[in-house]
Write a protein that holds these residues in place. Structure first.
Motif, PDB file in Angstrom:
ATOM      1  N   ASP A 160       0.836  -1.192   0.000  1.00  0.00           N
ATOM      2  CA  ASP A 160       0.000   0.000   0.000  1.00  0.00           C
ATOM      3  C   ASP A 160       0.874   1.247   0.000  1.00  0.00           C
ATOM      4  N   LEU A 161       0.433   2.238  -0.753  1.00  0.00           N
ATOM      5  CA  LEU A 161       1.090   3.545  -0.769  1.00  0.00           C
ATOM      6  C   LEU A 161       0.029   4.626  -0.584  1.00  0.00           C
ATOM      7  N   SER A 162       0.411   5.710   0.060  1.00  0.00           N
ATOM      8  CA  SER A 162      -0.490   6.856   0.101  1.00  0.00           C
ATOM      9  C   SER A 162      -0.318   7.634  -1.197  1.00  0.00           C
ATOM     10  N   LYS A 163      -1.252   8.514  -1.482  1.00  0.00           N
ATOM     11  CA  LYS A 163      -1.133   9.355  -2.666  1.00  0.00           C
ATOM     12  C   LYS A 163       0.130  10.198  -2.575  1.00  0.00           C
ATOM     13  N   GLU A 164       0.454  10.677  -1.381  1.00  0.00           N
ATOM     14  CA  GLU A 164       1.662  11.489  -1.177  1.00  0.00           C
ATOM     15  C   GLU A 164       2.918  10.662  -1.423  1.00  0.00           C
ATOM     16  N   ASP A 165       2.899   9.389  -0.993  1.00  0.00           N
ATOM     17  CA  ASP A 165       4.033   8.494  -1.256  1.00  0.00           C
ATOM     18  C   ASP A 165       4.258   8.347  -2.752  1.00  0.00           C
ATOM     19  N   LEU A 166       3.173   8.152  -3.457  1.00  0.00           N
ATOM     20  CA  LEU A 166       3.251   7.941  -4.903  1.00  0.00           C
ATOM     21  C   LEU A 166       3.832   9.176  -5.592  1.00  0.00           C
ATOM     22  N   VAL A 167       3.407  10.341  -5.164  1.00  0.00           N
ATOM     23  CA  VAL A 167       3.948  11.590  -5.709  1.00  0.00           C
ATOM     24  C   VAL A 167       5.445  11.678  -5.452  1.00  0.00           C
ATOM     25  N   ALA A 168       5.846  11.359  -4.227  1.00  0.00           N
ATOM     26  CA  ALA A 168       7.268  11.445  -3.861  1.00  0.00           C
ATOM     27  C   ALA A 168       8.109  10.461  -4.666  1.00  0.00           C
ATOM     28  N   ILE A 169       7.566   9.262  -4.903  1.00  0.00           N
ATOM     29  CA  ILE A 169       8.295   8.256  -5.683  1.00  0.00           C
ATOM     30  C   ILE A 169       8.465   8.720  -7.122  1.00  0.00           C
ATOM     31  N   TYR A 170       7.394   9.197  -7.728  1.00  0.00           N
ATOM     32  CA  TYR A 170       7.468   9.564  -9.142  1.00  0.00           C
ATOM     33  C   TYR A 170       8.215  10.868  -9.386  1.00  0.00           C
ATOM     34  N   LYS A 171       8.345  11.685  -8.361  1.00  0.00           N
ATOM     35  CA  LYS A 171       9.159  12.900  -8.503  1.00  0.00           C
ATOM     36  C   LYS A 171      10.619  12.628  -8.138  1.00  0.00           C
ATOM     37  N   GLY A 172      10.936  11.388  -7.754  1.00  0.00           N
ATOM     38  CA  GLY A 172      12.311  11.023  -7.422  1.00  0.00           C
ATOM     39  C   GLY A 172      12.740  11.443  -6.028  1.00  0.00           C
ATOM     40  N   GLU A 173      11.794  11.790  -5.166  1.00  0.00           N
ATOM     41  CA  GLU A 173      12.113  12.239  -3.812  1.00  0.00           C
ATOM     42  C   GLU A 173      12.256  11.068  -2.836  1.00  0.00           C
ATOM     43  N   LYS A 174      11.658   9.956  -3.147  1.00  0.00           N
ATOM     44  CA  LYS A 174      11.790   8.729  -2.363  1.00  0.00           C
ATOM     45  C   LYS A 174      12.301   7.646  -3.309  1.00  0.00           C
ATOM     46  N   THR A 175      13.389   6.980  -2.916  1.00  0.00           N
ATOM     47  CA  THR A 175      14.054   6.122  -3.905  1.00  0.00           C
ATOM     48  C   THR A 175      14.309   4.687  -3.464  1.00  0.00           C
ATOM     49  N   ASN A 176      13.858   4.317  -2.240  1.00  0.00           N
ATOM     50  CA  ASN A 176      14.103   2.949  -1.779  1.00  0.00           C
ATOM     51  C   ASN A 176      12.814   2.351  -1.209  1.00  0.00           C
ATOM     52  N   TRP A 177      12.585   1.087  -1.549  1.00  0.00           N
ATOM     53  CA  TRP A 177      11.354   0.428  -1.117  1.00  0.00           C
ATOM     54  C   TRP A 177      11.293   0.198   0.390  1.00  0.00           C
ATOM     55  N   SER A 178      12.406   0.208   1.059  1.00  0.00           N
ATOM     56  CA  SER A 178      12.412  -0.025   2.509  1.00  0.00           C
ATOM     57  C   SER A 178      11.619   1.052   3.256  1.00  0.00           C
ATOM     58  N   GLU A 179      11.442   2.195   2.622  1.00  0.00           N
ATOM     59  CA  GLU A 179      10.663   3.272   3.250  1.00  0.00           C
ATOM     60  C   GLU A 179       9.160   2.993   3.226  1.00  0.00           C
ATOM     61  N   PHE A 180       8.756   1.960   2.462  1.00  0.00           N
ATOM     62  CA  PHE A 180       7.323   1.687   2.295  1.00  0.00           C
ATOM     63  C   PHE A 180       6.952   0.242   2.589  1.00  0.00           C
ATOM     64  N   GLY A 181       7.757  -0.404   3.423  1.00  0.00           N
ATOM     65  CA  GLY A 181       7.459  -1.789   3.780  1.00  0.00           C
ATOM     66  C   GLY A 181       7.932  -2.799   2.765  1.00  0.00           C
ATOM     67  N   GLY A 182       8.739  -2.367   1.837  1.00  0.00           N
ATOM     68  CA  GLY A 182       9.259  -3.270   0.824  1.00  0.00           C
ATOM     69  C   GLY A 182      10.707  -3.648   1.112  1.00  0.00           C
ATOM     70  N   PRO A 183      11.359  -4.338   0.200  1.00  0.00           N
ATOM     71  CA  PRO A 183      12.752  -4.757   0.386  1.00  0.00           C
ATOM     72  C   PRO A 183      13.710  -3.559   0.313  1.00  0.00           C
ATOM     73  N   ASP A 184      14.906  -3.765   0.786  1.00  0.00           N
ATOM     74  CA  ASP A 184      15.930  -2.708   0.720  1.00  0.00           C
ATOM     75  C   ASP A 184      16.543  -2.724  -0.681  1.00  0.00           C
ATOM     76  N   GLU A 185      15.863  -2.100  -1.603  1.00  0.00           N
ATOM     77  CA  GLU A 185      16.337  -2.042  -2.986  1.00  0.00           C
ATOM     78  C   GLU A 185      15.814  -0.768  -3.640  1.00  0.00           C
ATOM     79  N   PRO A 186      16.546  -0.295  -4.632  1.00  0.00           N
ATOM     80  CA  PRO A 186      16.152   0.959  -5.295  1.00  0.00           C
ATOM     81  C   PRO A 186      14.804   0.825  -5.995  1.00  0.00           C
ATOM     82  N   ILE A 187      14.073   1.920  -6.023  1.00  0.00           N
ATOM     83  CA  ILE A 187      12.811   1.974  -6.770  1.00  0.00           C
ATOM     84  C   ILE A 187      13.116   2.364  -8.213  1.00  0.00           C
ATOM     85  N   VAL A 188      12.670   1.542  -9.146  1.00  0.00           N
ATOM     86  CA  VAL A 188      12.873   1.800 -10.575  1.00  0.00           C
ATOM     87  C   VAL A 188      11.554   2.317 -11.143  1.00  0.00           C
TER      88      VAL A 188
END
Length: 313
Positions: A160-188
């Protein structure tokens, strides 16, 4: 003696006359009833024949109309609308065998440009038309509502992501899945090419037009799904009806991407599927008008629902 005999004969004659008169009246009544019944039967038969003739004429007219609907109809535009456009084209041609419907999938903006230029009959757009397109004469005919699913590779543990999370990911402000309950790997970050209706709707809904930091920009919905499915850490977006089990769809603000939530308005990423015309439908050719009549018929509506789309209210 003679008087009695004559009197008896007179009485007998009167009696016989009365009987005969009675029989005549009965026969007349019977004949009248028979005539009335015959007339009623004739009227009913005539009415039934008239109704049968009218029904046959109506059927013949409908069949003749089907037979008369002929020619070629062309569409171009959104790749997200490929499934529904092809399904509608095939079912329409099956119903009207003297017609040919062709469709090219070149992107929403290109489709609208093509219909305005008179190069095609219908421009498919998986986004609302812009004010500029409308000012040039494009008419927005919404045939369905589609949800945009946010997808990751199936191994990703984020759900699950919040709308704000999604914005931050697509603007390149958040770059690792570990910040969202995912693995410690870069977001592509995967997205569509400029001019894509899906990209336009996605960025507009998130208010990130021209701000997205894409690692890859691909030219079709299928390409995005395939890239996300095969790339660890990838995130992308795709038309909900195109998503399969090769990828994982995330919920947004705790709300799943499904028909019920989209109809309720609780899922934030949804957009119209538009079949744009250059001018009102009533101004188009008989074939184009017939196609839109088919879209609004029960048969056409079933085709639209059958590919996983939501009918507009």
């Amino acid at each position: 003696m003679k008087r009695n005999t004559i009197g008896k004969l007179v009485a007998l004659t009167a009696a016989v006359s009365m009987v005969l008169a009675g029989c005549g009246s009965s026969s007349s009544t019977t004949a009248s009833a028979a005539t009335q019944a015959s007339a009623e039967e004739t009227t009913e038969a005539a009415q039934a024949a008239t109704e049968e003739t009218a029904e046959a004429a109506s059927t013949e007219t409908a069949e003749q109309t089907d037979a008369d609907l002929s020619g070629s109809l062309s569409m171009a535009g959104s790749t997200s609308m490929e499934k529904v456009a092809n399904a509608l084209a095939e079912s329409f041609m099956a119903k009207y065998p003297n017609t040919t419907v062709t469709a090219e999938f070149t992107g929403s903006s290109t489709g609208v440009e093509a219909v305005l230029a008179g190069n095609v009959d219908i421009g498919n757009s998986s986004r609302s038309l812009t004010d500029d397109e409308k000012s040039q004469g494009a008419v927005e005919n919404i045939i369905a509502i589609d949800g945009i699913a946010v997808i990751t590779d199936p191994a990703n543990t984020a759900s699950d992501l919040s709308k704000e999370d999604l914005v931050a990911i697509y603007k390149g402000e958040k770059t690792n899945w570990s910040e969202f309950g995912g693995p410690d790997e870069p977001i592509v970050v995967i997205g569509r090419e400029a001019g894509s209706g899906t990209r336009g709707a996605f960025e507009e809904l998130l208010e990130i037009e021209d701000q997205a930091a894409y690692a890859s920009e691909l030219d079709s919905t299928g390409a995005v799904i395939a890239r996300v499915a095969s790339t660890p850490g990838a995130i992308g977006y795709a038309s909900l009806d195109e998503v399969d089990d090769t990828v994982k769809a995330l919920s947004i603000d705790g709300v799943e991407a499904n028909e019920e939530n989209i109809k309720a308005g609780s899922y934030v990423l949804s957009r119209p599927f538009v079949m744009a015309t250059n001018g009102e439908i009533s101004e188009q050719s008989e074939l184009v008008q017939g196609f839109f009549a088919y879209l609004s018929s029960e048969e056409g509506q079933e085709v639209i629902k059958g590919v996983g789309l939501i009918l507009p209210d």
